[in-house]
Design an enzyme around this catalytic site. Structure first.
Site, PDB file in Angstrom:
ATOM      1  N   ASN A 225       0.848  -1.193   0.000  1.00  0.00           N
ATOM      2  CA  ASN A 225       0.000   0.000   0.000  1.00  0.00           C
ATOM      3  C   ASN A 225       0.885   1.246   0.000  1.00  0.00           C
ATOM      4  O   ASN A 225       2.109   1.142   0.061  1.00  0.00           O
ATOM      5  CB  ASN A 225      -0.953  -0.025   1.205  1.00  0.00           C
ATOM      6  CG  ASN A 225      -0.204  -0.027   2.518  1.00  0.00           C
ATOM      7  OD1 ASN A 225       0.411   0.959   2.898  1.00  0.00           O
ATOM      8  ND2 ASN A 225      -0.225  -1.176   3.200  1.00  0.00           N
ATOM      9  N   ARG A 226       0.265   2.402  -0.076  1.00  0.00           N
ATOM     10  CA  ARG A 226       1.002   3.648  -0.294  1.00  0.00           C
ATOM     11  C   ARG A 226       1.459   4.352   0.987  1.00  0.00           C
ATOM     12  O   ARG A 226       1.891   5.498   0.934  1.00  0.00           O
ATOM     13  CB  ARG A 226       0.141   4.616  -1.108  1.00  0.00           C
ATOM     14  CG  ARG A 226      -0.196   4.092  -2.481  1.00  0.00           C
ATOM     15  CD  ARG A 226      -0.943   5.133  -3.308  1.00  0.00           C
ATOM     16  NE  ARG A 226      -1.431   4.568  -4.549  1.00  0.00           N
ATOM     17  CZ  ARG A 226      -0.662   4.379  -5.631  1.00  0.00           C
ATOM     18  NH1 ARG A 226       0.606   4.726  -5.610  1.00  0.00           N
ATOM     19  NH2 ARG A 226      -1.175   3.842  -6.713  1.00  0.00           N
TER      20      ARG A 226
END
Ligand code: C5P
Length: 256
Positions: free
Chosen positions: A30-31
Site C-alpha cells: 500500500n502507499r
C-alpha cells in the site's frame, strides 16, 4: 522546548505499510510512507517517553531516541508488537497503530518467482484474512495498554463523492462534518471505533492525494462517548474530541 509530560511512560508506535509476499520478488502493498507514525514516535520521545517504533518498510532513519524494530509483512508486525507488549522490562502505557496493515495476504507465497508462460492464463491470487492486530490489542485481557489508538484511513463512499469536480476545484476541508463525503467517512469511523475496541481513532481522508506520502495531514479524533453522553446516544456512541486542520504530521502527532 516540549513538556516532559510522558517521562516514565512506555509507548509503542507502528508505522509504514505491510508488504504481503506473492513470491520471492513481489508483494501486495500500500502507499503508506510511514511518516505519520515516524512523527508520532518522534514527538512521544521528545516528550520523555521510552518509545519503540515497529516500522513496516519505512525508509526514514530512526527518530532520535527511538528504538526501531523493522518488519515486512502483517504477521511479522503482529509478532513484533506482541513481543514489545509482553516485554518483561515493563508494561506499555500507550500503543498507536499508525501502520497500514494489509487486511488480506496471498494464501501462499510462491517459493520461486511466478513466471509468465507464452499463451498461459494469468495467475489467480487467492487471499486469506490477516489477524486484526489493533482489535487483538484492544481486547487483550493481560497487559492491555491503558491507551489504544487506531487509525482509519478512509476515502468516503464510492458514489456521489465530488462528481463533476475538476482538479482546479479546491478540496473540501478534510475535517468538515457538513461535507457529505466527510459525513460518510465519520459514519464508517464510528462503527470502526466500536468494532476495534480502541480508545481513540484518528480518522483521516486519504482520497485525492491526501495523507499518504505527504508531509501534511488533517484528522478528526474520535473517542468512545463518555457515560453521560452514551445514555442519550446509545452504547456505540462516539464523540469527536478534536479536529486537527491540515498541518505538519508532527502537529497531528502532538494532538494524538
Ligand atoms: O480496518 P482498517 O484496516 O481500516 O483499520 C485500520 C486500523 O487497524 C489501523 O490502526 C491499523 O493499524 C489497524 N489494523 C490492524 N490489523 C489489520 C488491519 C488493520 O491492526 N489486519
Amino acid at each position: 522546548a516540549l513538556p516532559h509530560d510522558l517521562a516514565g511512560r512506555r509507548v509503542l508506535v507502528t508505522a509504514g505499510g505491510t508488504r504481503e509476499p506473492l513470491d520471492p520478488v513481489r508483494y501486495l502493498g500500500n502507499r503508506s510512507s510511514g511518516r505519520q507514525g515516524w512523527a508520532l514516535a518522534l514527538v512521544a520521545a521528545a516528550r520523555g517517553a521510552a518509545v519503540t517504533l515497529v516500522a513496516a518498510n519505512v525508509e526514514e532513519v530512526a527518530p532520535p531516541g527511538v528504538t526501531v524494530v523493522p518488519v515486512g509483512d502483517a504477521r511479522e508486525l503482529s509478532a513484533a508488537v506482541d513481543s514489545v507488549l509482553d516485554d518483561p522490562a515493563g508494561p506499555v502505557d500507550a500503543v498507536v497503530m499508525a501502520a497500514a496493515v494489509a487486511d488480506f495476504r496471498p494464501a501462499a507465497a510462491a517459493e520461486v518467482k511466478i513466471k509468465k508462460l507464452p499463451g498461459g492464463a494469468p495467475p489467480v491470487v487467492e487471499l486469506v484474512e490477516n489477524p486484526d492486530i489493533l482489535a487483538g490489542i484492544a481486547h487483550r485481557t493481560e497487559r492491555r495498554p491503558a491507551v489504544v489508538v487506531g487509525f482509519a484511513a478512509e476515502t468516503g463512499a464510492a458514489t456521489g463523492s465530488r462528481t463533476g469536480a475538476t482538479a482546479a476545484d479546491p478540496l473540501p476541508d478534510a475535517t468538515d462534518a457538513s461535507d457529505p463525503v466527510m459525513a460518510s467517512v465519520l459514519e464508517y469511523a464510528r462503527q470502526k471505533l466500536a468494532r476495534k475496541g480502541c480508545d481513540l481513532l484518528v480518522v483521516n481522508r486519504v482520497d485525492q492525494g491526501r495523507a499518504f506520502g505527504a508531509p501534511d495531514n488533517a484528522a478528526v479524533l474520535l473517542a468512545p462517548a463518555r457515560a453521560d453522553h452514551r445514555a442519550d446516544h446509545g452504547a456505540d456512541a462516539a464523540q469527536v474530541v478534536a479536529e486537527v486542520p491540515l498541518g505538519p504530521k508532527t502537529v497531528l502527532a502532538a494532538a494524538v
